[in-house]
Scaffold this active site. Structure first.
Site, PDB file in Angstrom:
ATOM      1  N   HIS A  22       0.830  -1.209   0.000  1.00  0.00           N
ATOM      2  CA  HIS A  22       0.000   0.000   0.000  1.00  0.00           C
ATOM      3  C   HIS A  22       0.869   1.266   0.000  1.00  0.00           C
ATOM      4  O   HIS A  22       0.682   2.165  -0.831  1.00  0.00           O
ATOM      5  CB  HIS A  22      -0.916  -0.004   1.220  1.00  0.00           C
ATOM      6  CG  HIS A  22      -1.831   1.175   1.307  1.00  0.00           C
ATOM      7  ND1 HIS A  22      -3.101   1.180   0.791  1.00  0.00           N
ATOM      8  CD2 HIS A  22      -1.641   2.420   1.832  1.00  0.00           C
ATOM      9  CE1 HIS A  22      -3.659   2.351   0.991  1.00  0.00           C
ATOM     10  NE2 HIS A  22      -2.795   3.121   1.644  1.00  0.00           N
ATOM     11  N   GLU A  23       1.802   1.313   0.942  1.00  0.00           N
ATOM     12  CA  GLU A  23       2.631   2.517   1.047  1.00  0.00           C
ATOM     13  C   GLU A  23       3.594   2.653  -0.131  1.00  0.00           C
ATOM     14  O   GLU A  23       3.907   3.758  -0.554  1.00  0.00           O
ATOM     15  CB  GLU A  23       3.412   2.495   2.374  1.00  0.00           C
ATOM     16  CG  GLU A  23       2.549   2.471   3.619  1.00  0.00           C
ATOM     17  CD  GLU A  23       1.520   3.593   3.676  1.00  0.00           C
ATOM     18  OE1 GLU A  23       1.742   4.652   3.046  1.00  0.00           O
ATOM     19  OE2 GLU A  23       0.485   3.401   4.333  1.00  0.00           O
ATOM     20  N   HIS A  26       1.907   4.590  -2.851  1.00  0.00           N
ATOM     21  CA  HIS A  26       2.026   6.039  -2.646  1.00  0.00           C
ATOM     22  C   HIS A  26       3.433   6.528  -3.007  1.00  0.00           C
ATOM     23  O   HIS A  26       3.601   7.553  -3.676  1.00  0.00           O
ATOM     24  CB  HIS A  26       1.737   6.388  -1.180  1.00  0.00           C
ATOM     25  CG  HIS A  26       0.313   6.212  -0.766  1.00  0.00           C
ATOM     26  ND1 HIS A  26      -0.751   6.725  -1.474  1.00  0.00           N
ATOM     27  CD2 HIS A  26      -0.228   5.578   0.312  1.00  0.00           C
ATOM     28  CE1 HIS A  26      -1.886   6.431  -0.853  1.00  0.00           C
ATOM     29  NE2 HIS A  26      -1.588   5.719   0.235  1.00  0.00           N
TER      30      HIS A  26
END
Length: 455
Positions: A22-23, A26
């Site tokens: 997920h990170e 980003h």
């Protein structure tokens, strides 16, 4: 208790992978959009480990609170930015770039799920066929006259290949449909259509096993309660039970099949029970206490016996299924899309009260499922990881301030108003979002404790 370290390890692996993915979504989007990343952290709070790497000396860290992570970007709202780096600040980017960076986290979770499903479908696995068992009396399946050994071919005209496919299709249909038509074929190759009413699935707000309420059970061959093998030094061996013994009753209740016998013994751990046994035409009385055994996180009773072979061969209930590269990719996309939509629908029904909030699961329940799936095998564990990744992606896209969906909502308002929201408005939004998030976490944790202590 012996399962706790294994289940915890399985949970931490799932959690770690999903947070990193997920990170990293980003992070990668920020780098591609020309934004400087100051820190990539797995976890929140005090840092346990950190290391600076790369041209920008990005700080890579592991922090003490593991339920999440964050990517800290250069931003004038959070501190002074050198003049030569202002163009690399997040707040200086257009609304399009900012939205891409925000959305990249949940999209990375969806991409991971697609990748996992694709790999699992290509590799293939042994699956249970959608063969139905005898339904309990009074259930919708019994009213539909479903017979033991009938294999489902289609659900409302849609082909069904495996037991998991059947479960998933019935759950989807039960959300919005009153009934479904099951085309089945029995062991004599006779085809019939069974009309199954679905209202019972959601009678308890979808809490528990919805398919069990419908009476949908997996096939069990008709086996008499006859002992085929006795484990040396087991409970049965110590009380004198022998191969060939037929169990007639337990605690005064007649036993019609091997599965009834097993069910009663499993529920009688450490309790004294009385058996009536037929042995060579004679009735023998036996008293015993089933041994308590830990099985998949539950305590069940066992006496150390195995069933005797039935008088006829039983139908095939397993098959190996795999797909080609492109077919697997299409099925992976379909699986991810279907489960994403189903998650949104169920969340919507929670808000309207049609689905109980007791279905909300927290870290304890997820850890339990992680451990159970890991024990079943790698393909089950990977599918579980994919499912949680989808749930994480959907959750993060909800329009709640603090979550990625909340930031995307801010950006949408900015496009409509042609100016960013005021700092005060965003601050209030963050406070509201944090309150909602903490309330959801508290409720999920309460549900975990309720399941843990009440079963």
């Amino acid at each position: 208790m012996n399962n706790i370290p294994f289940y915890l390890a399985a949970f931490l692996v799932v959690l770690g992978v999903l947070i990193v993915v997920h990170e990293f979504g980003h992070y990668l989007a920020a780098r591609l959009c020309g934004v400087k990343v100051l820190r990539f952290s797995v976890g929140f709070g005090r840092m346990l480990w950190k290391k600076q790497l790369g041209k920008d000396q990005t700080e890579w860290a592991i922090s003490i609170f593991p339920l999440g992570g964050y990517v800290k970007m250069l931003d004038e709202r959070e501190g002074k930015v050198a003049e030569e780096e202002v163009h690399r600040a997040f707040n200086r980017q257009g609304v399009g770039k900012r939205s891409i960076i925000v959305a990249a986290g949940p999209l990375a979770n969806f991409a991971l799920a697609i990748l996992i499903y694709w790999a699992v479908f290509m590799h293939g696995s042994e699956e249970l066929l959608p063969v139905l068992g005898t339904p309990p009396v009074g259930t919708p399946a019994a009213m539909a006259v479903i017979g033991n050994g009938e294999q489902v071919r289609t659900v409302d005209g849609q082909p069904v290949a495996t037991w998991n496919d059947l479960r998933w299709m019935l759950l989807q249909k039960a959300v919005d449909h009153e009934s479904v038509a099951l085309e089945v074929i029995n062991e004599r190759e006779e085809i019939a259509v069974r009309h199954l009413y679905l209202a019972a699935a959601g009678e308890q707000g979808w809490e528990g096993d919805a398919l069990e309420r419908l009476g949908i059970r997996f096939y069990r061959p008709d086996l008499p309660a006859v002992i085929g093998k006795v484990v040396a030094n087991g409970v049965a061996d110590r009380v004198g039970l022998l191969p060939g013994d037929r169990i007639l009753s337990i605690a005064g209740k007649d036993v019609a099949s091997w599965y009834e016998l097993v069910a009663i013994i499993r529920d009688s751990a450490t309790k004294s029970i009385h058996l009536e046994v037929e042995r060579q035409g004679q009735i023998v009385a036996v008293d015993l206490v089933p041994e308590a055994v830990s099985e998949r996180g539950q305590t069940v009773g066992k006496i150390g016996v195995a069933v005797a072979d039935g008088p006829k061969p039983h139908r095939e209930v397993r098959t190996f299924i795999s797909y080609g590269v492109f077919e697997a990719a299409g099925k992976a996309l379909e699986e991810t899309w279907d489960k994403s939509i189903f998650s949104l629908v169920m969340m919507g029904k929670m808000l309207t009260g049609e689905v109980s909030w007791r279905n909300l699961s927290g870290p304890v329940t997820i850890a339990d499922y992680a451990g159970q799936s890991a024990r079943l095998g790698l393909d089950y564990y990977l599918k579980f990881m994919a499912l949680v990744s989808i749930s994480l992606g959907v959750l993060n896209l909800l329009p709640i301030p603090v979550l990625d969906g909340g930031h995307l909502l801010y950006h949408a308002i900015e496009v409509v108003m042609r100016r960013p929201l005021s700092e005060r408005a965003m601050e209030i939004g963050q406070q509201v979002g944090m309150s909602i998030l903490f309330a959801l976490m508290a409720f999920a944790f309460f549900n975990d404790l309720t399941r843990l202590f009440n079963g």
